[in-house]
Enzyme design. Structure first.
Site, PDB file in Angstrom:
ATOM      1  N   SER A 295       0.825  -1.196   0.000  1.00 58.77           N
ATOM      2  CA  SER A 295       0.000   0.000   0.000  1.00 58.77           C
ATOM      3  C   SER A 295       0.871   1.263   0.000  1.00 58.77           C
ATOM      4  O   SER A 295       1.700   1.442  -0.895  1.00 58.77           O
ATOM      5  CB  SER A 295      -0.962  -0.052   1.205  1.00 58.77           C
ATOM      6  OG  SER A 295      -1.965   0.916   1.097  1.00 58.77           O
TER       7      SER A 295
ATOM      8  N   ASP B 215      -9.593  -3.893  -5.776  1.00 60.40           N
ATOM      9  CA  ASP B 215      -8.964  -3.006  -4.798  1.00 60.40           C
ATOM     10  C   ASP B 215      -9.501  -1.588  -4.969  1.00 60.40           C
ATOM     11  O   ASP B 215      -9.290  -0.951  -6.010  1.00 60.40           O
ATOM     12  CB  ASP B 215      -7.446  -3.026  -4.982  1.00 60.40           C
ATOM     13  CG  ASP B 215      -6.697  -2.336  -3.860  1.00 60.40           C
ATOM     14  OD1 ASP B 215      -7.318  -1.533  -3.127  1.00 60.40           O
ATOM     15  OD2 ASP B 215      -5.497  -2.591  -3.708  1.00 60.40           O
TER      16      ASP B 215
ATOM     17  N   HIS C 195      -7.189  -5.849  -0.478  1.00 62.45           N
ATOM     18  CA  HIS C 195      -6.079  -4.914  -0.277  1.00 62.45           C
ATOM     19  C   HIS C 195      -5.346  -5.228   1.026  1.00 62.45           C
ATOM     20  O   HIS C 195      -4.112  -5.286   1.057  1.00 62.45           O
ATOM     21  CB  HIS C 195      -6.615  -3.475  -0.255  1.00 62.45           C
ATOM     22  CG  HIS C 195      -5.561  -2.420  -0.129  1.00 62.45           C
ATOM     23  ND1 HIS C 195      -4.901  -1.893  -1.219  1.00 62.45           N
ATOM     24  CD2 HIS C 195      -5.043  -1.801   0.967  1.00 62.45           C
ATOM     25  CE1 HIS C 195      -4.025  -0.989  -0.805  1.00 62.45           C
ATOM     26  NE2 HIS C 195      -4.094  -0.919   0.506  1.00 62.45           N
TER      27      HIS C 195
END
Length: 317
Positions: free
Chosen positions: A130, A264, A293
């Site tokens: 991320s 996502d 995610h």
């Protein structure tokens, strides 16, 4: 006795000050690195940046690599719960001036950690998740001499965060109403840890294969300051993660592996299609397995197996 303990591979957790902020480091393999460690895996987490979320992932990655390489993860500054003998920061004024909990401060924090704790001759395999992927690209941009063998970008939030479906929902909370969220977090922090754990299990009850390793770091997060620092970083992400850094990607294309989620809401498939169009010779992969995610919630082992397979040949060069 657990299999991990029986194999003598129990991880180490160290707390230290880095850039003047409390930092947690989770270590599979040696507790101290030496020049003979020529390959070092370093995980840069998402947000919240508590390394405990990645314990299962790191354990499996270390195992798949035959325990041959150190696998470390460094928390974001101020995201871990400080031990009783340590404060959140060494010097509150310096931490505020350097904005160590902000996005720029977190990037400098990771560069400082590498300077202080990774031998200069070691090559790094960076694994980002991320916002950790954005941080890795910025690290590579700011220090072109960084010895990066490979950088694996898992569910990368490296562009247009506020424009993403989840970003549109979260930007008002993180940027305009963040302080309103502090009250419920403060009230939760007053609960005993056993009640916090019970609430967390209830929230995640729909995930049938929930990895229970995530309970302890989530309880840590609900102790107050960690959650506030996480939300502060999130607000900066919405404001600062805008255009994709094509220059750094182009310069390091042969070192980068990107893995996008098919569902996502932080980095939608459009972003995958766009980057693959702009860099047709890059290594861009789209998840075909329905992973979320926040993969650490239930598929840490599966993702670790994939990462090991992707980078195995690079370790032999």
């Amino acid at each position: 006795m657990s299999t991990l303990k029986a194999a003598g591979m129990e991880p180490h957790t160290d707390f230290m000050f880095c850039c003047g902020a409390i930092t947690e480091v989770l270590k599979f393999g040696p507790r101290q690195l030496h020049p003979e460690h020529k390959r070092v895996f370093l995980l840069i987490p998402g947000n919240p940046g508590l390394v405990g979320f990645y314990k299962t992932f790191m354990q499996e990655l270390h195992t798949q690599l035959g325990h041959a390489y150190p696998v470390w993860a460094v928390s974001h500054a101020g995201h871990c719960a400080a031990p009783d003998c340590m404060d959140m920061v060494e010097d509150a004024r310096a931490a505020a001036e350097d904005d160590v909990f902000g996005l720029n401060g977190q990037i400098e924090h990771k560069l400082a950690f590498i300077r202080e704790h990774i031998p200069k001759g070691s090559s790094l395999v960076l694994v980002g998740h991320s916002i950790g992927c954005y941080i890795i690209l910025e690290m590579m941009r700011r220090n072109p001499e960084l010895k990066v063998l490979k950088a694996v970008m898992l569910f990368p939030t490296i562009e247009r965060m506020a424009e993403s479906p989840q970003g549109r929902r979260m930007t008002p909370l993180l940027c305009q109403m963040r302080y309103l969220a502090y009250l419920p977090v403060f009230l939760l922090s007053l609960l005993p840890d056993i009640l916090k754990a019970a609430l967390i299990k209830l929230v995640f009850s729909s995930i049938t294969s929930l990895d229970h390793c995530i309970l302890q770091p989530t309880v840590q997060l609900l102790r107050g300051d960690s959650a506030a620092n996480s939300m502060y970083l999130g607000g900066q992400e919405m404001r600062m993660v805008l255009e994709r850094d094509n220059t750094t990607i182009e310069k390091n294309l042969d070192k980068l592996i990107f893995y996008y989620g098919a569902t996502d809401h932080w980095c939608p498939v459009k972003y995958f299609n766009d980057i693959r169009r702009d860099f047709p010779h890059g290594d861009f992969r789209l998840c075909e397995k329905g992973f979320r995610h926040a993969f650490v919630l239930d598929v840490g082992r599966e993702v670790a197996n994939m990462v090991a397979e992707w980078i195995y040949s690079s370790l032999r060069t």
